[in-house]
Design an enzyme around this catalytic site. Structure first.
Site, PDB file in Angstrom:
ATOM      1  N   GLU A   1      -2.506  10.107   5.004  1.00 46.08           N
ATOM      2  CA  GLU A   1      -3.221   8.823   4.992  1.00 46.08           C
ATOM      3  C   GLU A   1      -2.389   7.709   4.368  1.00 46.08           C
ATOM      4  OE1 GLU A   1      -4.681  11.680   4.175  1.00 46.08           O
ATOM      5  OE2 GLU A   1      -6.582  11.836   5.271  1.00 46.08           O
TER       6      GLU A   1
ATOM      7  N   PHE B   1     -19.777  17.893  -1.040  1.00 42.64           N
ATOM      8  CA  PHE B   1     -18.455  18.245  -0.549  1.00 42.64           C
ATOM      9  C   PHE B   1     -17.730  16.989  -0.053  1.00 42.64           C
ATOM     10  CE2 PHE B   1     -15.704  19.628   3.051  1.00 42.64           C
ATOM     11  CZ  PHE B   1     -14.735  20.244   2.266  1.00 42.64           C
ATOM     12  N   GLN B   2     -16.526  16.786  -0.536  1.00 45.47           N
ATOM     13  CA  GLN B   2     -15.684  15.637  -0.186  1.00 45.47           C
ATOM     14  C   GLN B   2     -16.334  14.285  -0.496  1.00 45.47           C
ATOM     15  OE1 GLN B   2     -14.043  16.309   3.801  1.00 45.47           O
ATOM     16  NE2 GLN B   2     -12.328  17.369   2.808  1.00 45.47           N
TER      17      GLN B   2
ATOM     18  N   LYS C   1     -21.953   9.072   6.509  1.00 42.38           N
ATOM     19  CA  LYS C   1     -21.913   9.770   7.801  1.00 42.38           C
ATOM     20  C   LYS C   1     -23.224   9.655   8.569  1.00 42.38           C
ATOM     21  CE  LYS C   1     -20.654  14.102   9.975  1.00 42.38           C
ATOM     22  NZ  LYS C   1     -20.226  15.493   9.785  1.00 42.38           N
TER      23      LYS C   1
ATOM     24  N   MET D   1      17.561   2.929  -9.231  1.00 42.78           N
ATOM     25  CA  MET D   1      17.103   1.859 -10.116  1.00 42.78           C
ATOM     26  C   MET D   1      16.776   2.410 -11.505  1.00 42.78           C
ATOM     27  SD  MET D   1      16.872  -1.290 -10.303  1.00 42.78           S
ATOM     28  CE  MET D   1      16.524  -2.365  -8.924  1.00 42.78           C
TER      29      MET D   1
END
Ligand SMILES: Cc1ncc(C[n+]2csc(CCOP(=O)(O)OP(=O)(O)O)c2C)c(N)n1
Ligand SMILES: [Mg+2]
Lengths: 173, 571
Positions: free
Chosen positions: B62, B124-125, B174, B483
């Site tokens: 993602e 869940f999630q 959802k 760096m």
């Protein structure tokens, strides 16, 4: 310096979180916040008492608040003629003998006893924050079991004096 | 734009996800960057059914999706659209959201959420993406009712792309995306608290015009606000009219032609001597669309100490935040420049200042020591610039190579430079190049990345393989977190704690495993032989370019120092 800042907000979910989160993120010192509905449906008002270093910091605060999509209007009303009130509930240890003594102390503050038990009384006081502070200090020697303050809420008076006079009405400096 | 508009629309039986798809089409969205999962299954089903409406780019992480969307937004100058599932999908987007917030990149990010009934139960999630993203979004929404979905999408695009652009998150439970809906949809655009000031106050413009007439040492600081506003033309006119030297921020590069004689280059921590001294000594500083970031200003005590400051910004909160402005101009950069250009042009009395600026530009150029055997990274960037004739879209990761790219690749046009400025996000450069290339299929797109940062998001090579996208990945491989190594050399007595990476993958084989041509270059001679063709052909490439590890980025303003205290100004 202490300032009273009000924000009129669109009452959508998350707006309180967004506003308080932003103040925390930018490290503003908040003394109190009070929130409640207003005369307009779906619109709430927040009142902040903040302690800021200088005008630049204050300007940042109002600008950052204003930037939020759900914030409709921000005002620093410290220097206006305002009505400002806070409510406090103080549970003080007391037996029947000293109850009247407490009654005597709170009377000049126009505070009231709203609950009584064998070992305590609960005092309700409304007013400017310094008045509330003063009463609490007077009650402290008796033993304060519990204390709850709402934080200040305020708005401008119906009549605003001329600019020159404004300062003398200022609540906090 | 009017803040309130009501449109009633008859719809057939649809799900919330269909409404979302329709709303996206209505916004003119044709490219989506997203990754599916449980909470967005209804949305992915609707996308499937709306076949042909979108090019859906499936990254392999993602974070790749959101950086690609950022690169797309930068080059296309329109909102990037991202979809992620609830929980880990959404949290994987967080770095990109924060990055877009810092650099004012317009994004609309849709996250799936668990069903309304179980929100708050640690389902869940489930993750509190509203809570997580509140401080890093311009605004965020959780859709509570299906009928408000079209309105929210409309508002989200409006907020993301107008005023000071930024990311907007729309969290969709959802059950809402799968709910069947057959009533009238009411688009009720309602944003009374959001009215960006677009036009400048004429009095302030007059003040600036008057200050300009007085100025002996004026300088313009160009920020990315000019690019967002599409104001490069107006800026050129303004600069031409008055002949004022131009200094750019990192993100403002390309807003004014970098190869022009009035351009002094980039200012700030690794800016040019001419640019930083102009900021230090000017008597009038005209900041257009830059936010006076600390990497630009150095120690504020020494920043433009004798200057009158005019600050043009569409975000009033930026004016006076870090540097007090005596001429504050809240406005879109284009409108402000137009207003200025409408004023009578007078010639300024600043010949000495111009001569001095040009002399500094000539006497203190950026420098490096060319080597016969080793590739010097600065020279590598210069070669990329030459071989692409300065016309490429260039993305970078974060680190030394980023600064060298900013220094040695001169951008003459806006929307060609894609880099992570405010957040400094390693792993940004390569996925951003995917989005940049998709936004401009005609141009050569070069991702100049470090060996460290590239390894944070290189899984997106799969996207190049899948689409045959001709992105050229130039790994400026110093086998170090360069760096960090530089700072440890300068400020920690050379104790290279966890910054030297001797173990490297075989990048050529890695590329080949994705069926992408891979190249290993470790001498200037090979570079000159193979790089021109790599950059000119129509295939993707991974170029492992081994460079001198010991090179540092100069000039440099050490932390806490002022603009005039640069080190490494001369060889
Ligand atoms: C996600 C993230 N982690 C850590 C850092 C700190 N950091 C800044 S530059 C840098 C080194 C980058 O190394 P490399 O990608 O090889 O580029 P180089 O500096 O060598 O050109 C690091 C670790 C960062 N900017 N981003
Ligand atoms: Mg490196």
């Amino acid at each position: 310096m202490k300032r009273i800042v009000t924000a009129i907000v669109h009452n959508r979910s998350g707006v309180l979180n967004r506003v308080t989160g932003l103040l925390a993120k930018r490290q503003f010192n908040i003394e109190s916040i009070s929130v409640g509905r207003t005369e307009t449906e779906g619109v709430s008002k927040m009142t902040f008492v903040v302690d800021v270093e200088d005008n630049r910091k204050l300007e940042q605060l109002t600008k950052q608040l204003n930037k939020q999509i759900d914030v409709l209007k921000v005002s620093d009303i410290t220097d206006n003629a305002i009505v400002a009130r806070e409510l406090a509930l103080v549970k003080v240890i007391s037996n029947p003998q000293i109850r009247s003594e407490i009654q005597g102390i709170i009377e000049p503050f126009r505070a009231t006893i709203i609950d009584v038990s064998k070992e305590s009384v609960t005092v309700q006081v409304t007013g400017k924050s310094d008045k509330v502070d003063a009463l609490i200090e007077l009650l402290r020697p008796y033993g304060v079991k519990e204390l709850a303050r709402t934080g200040l809420t305020a708005f401008k008076r119906g009549n605003q004096p001329q600019q020159a006079e404004v300062k003398s009405y200022s609540l906090l400096n | 734009m009017k803040a309130e508009a009501s449109v009633k629309e008859q719809t057939a039986t649809k799900t919330g996800a269909d409404l979302l798809v329709e709303s996206l089409i209505e916004q003119g969205v044709d490219t989506l960057f997203g990754y599916p999962g449980g909470a967005v299954l209804p949305i992915y089903d609707a996308i499937y059914r709306a076949e042909g409406s979108f090019d859906h780019v499936l990254p392999r992480h993602e974070q790749g999706a959101i950086h690609a969307a950022e690169g797309y937004a930068r080059v296309a100058n329109r909102a990037g659209v991202v979809i992620g599932t609830s929980g880990p999908g959404a949290t994987n987007l967080v770095t990109g959201i924060a990055d877009a917030m810092m650099d004012s990149i317009p994004l609309v990010v849709f996250t799936g959420q668990v069903a309304k009934g179980v929100i708050g139960t640690d389902a869940f999630q489930e993750s509190d993406i509203m809570g997580i993203t509140t401080p890093i979004t311009k605004h965020n929404y959780q859709v509570q009712n299906i009928e408000e979905l079209p309105r929210i999408v409309k508002e989200a695009f409006h907020i993301a792309t107008t005023g000071r652009p930024g990311p907007v998150v729309v969290d969709i439970p959802k059950d809402i995306s799968s709910e069947v809906y057959a009533k009238d949809v009411i688009h009720h655009f309602h944003l009374p608290g959001y009215q960006p000031t677009l036009k400048p106050n004429p009095l302030q413009i007059t003040k600036l015009h008057d200050a300009l007439k007085q100025a002996k040492k004026p300088v313009i600081l160009t920020g990315s606000g000019i690019i967002h506003a599409g104001a490069s033309e107006e800026l050129r006119t303004f600069v031409r009219n008055y002949e004022i030297p131009v200094v750019s921020t990192l993100l403002g590069l390309g807003s004014y032609p970098g190869s022009d004689r009035l351009s002094l280059g980039m200012g700030g921590m690794h800016g040019t001597y001419a640019a930083n001294m102009a900021l230090y000594e000017c008597d009038l500083l005209i900041n257009i669309g830059a936010r006076f970031d600390d990497r630009l200003t150095g120690n504020l005590k020494h920043f433009a100490p004798t200057a009158k400051v005019a600050h043009v910004d569409i975000d009033p909160a930026e004016i006076g935040k870090n540097v007090p402005a005596s001429i504050p101009i809240v406005s879109d950069a284009k409108a402000a420049l137009k207003a200025l250009n409408n004023k009578e042009v007078t010639s300024l009395d600043h010949k000495e200042w111009l001569d001095q600026s040009w002399a500094r530009k000539a006497d203190y150029p950026l420098w490096y020591h060319q080597k016969d055997e080793d590739i010097v990274p600065q020279w590598l960037v210069k070669k990329v610039y030459d071989y692409t004739r300065g016309e490429a879209v260039v993305t970078t990761d974060v680190g030394q190579h980023q600064m060298w790219a900013a220094q040695y690749y001169h951008f003459d046009e806006p929307n060609r430079w894609v880099t992570s400025g405010g957040l400094g996000t390693m792993g940004y450069g390569f996925p951003a190049a995917i989005g940049a290339q998709l936004a401009d299929l005609e141009s050569t797109c070069v991702a100049i990345v470090g060996d460290g940062g590239f390894q944070m998001t290189l899984q997106e090579l799969s996207v190049l393989q899948e689409r045959g996208l001709p992105v050229k990945i130039i790994i400026v491989n110093n086998q170090a977190l360069g760096m960090v190594r530089q700072w440890q050399e300068k400020f920690y007595d050379g104790r290279f704690s966890s910054s030297i990476i001797d173990t490297q993958p075989d990048f050529v084989k890695l590329a080949e495993s994705y069926q992408i041509p891979g190249y290993f270059i470790d001498s200037p001679k090979t570079l000159e032989e193979v790089l021109p063709d790599i950059l000119a052909n129509d295939k993707p490439a991974v170029v492992d370019c081994r460079v001198l590890q010991s090179e540092n980025v100069y000039p440099m303003i050490a932390p806490g120092k002022g603009l005039h205290e640069m080190i490494g100004v001369k060889p």
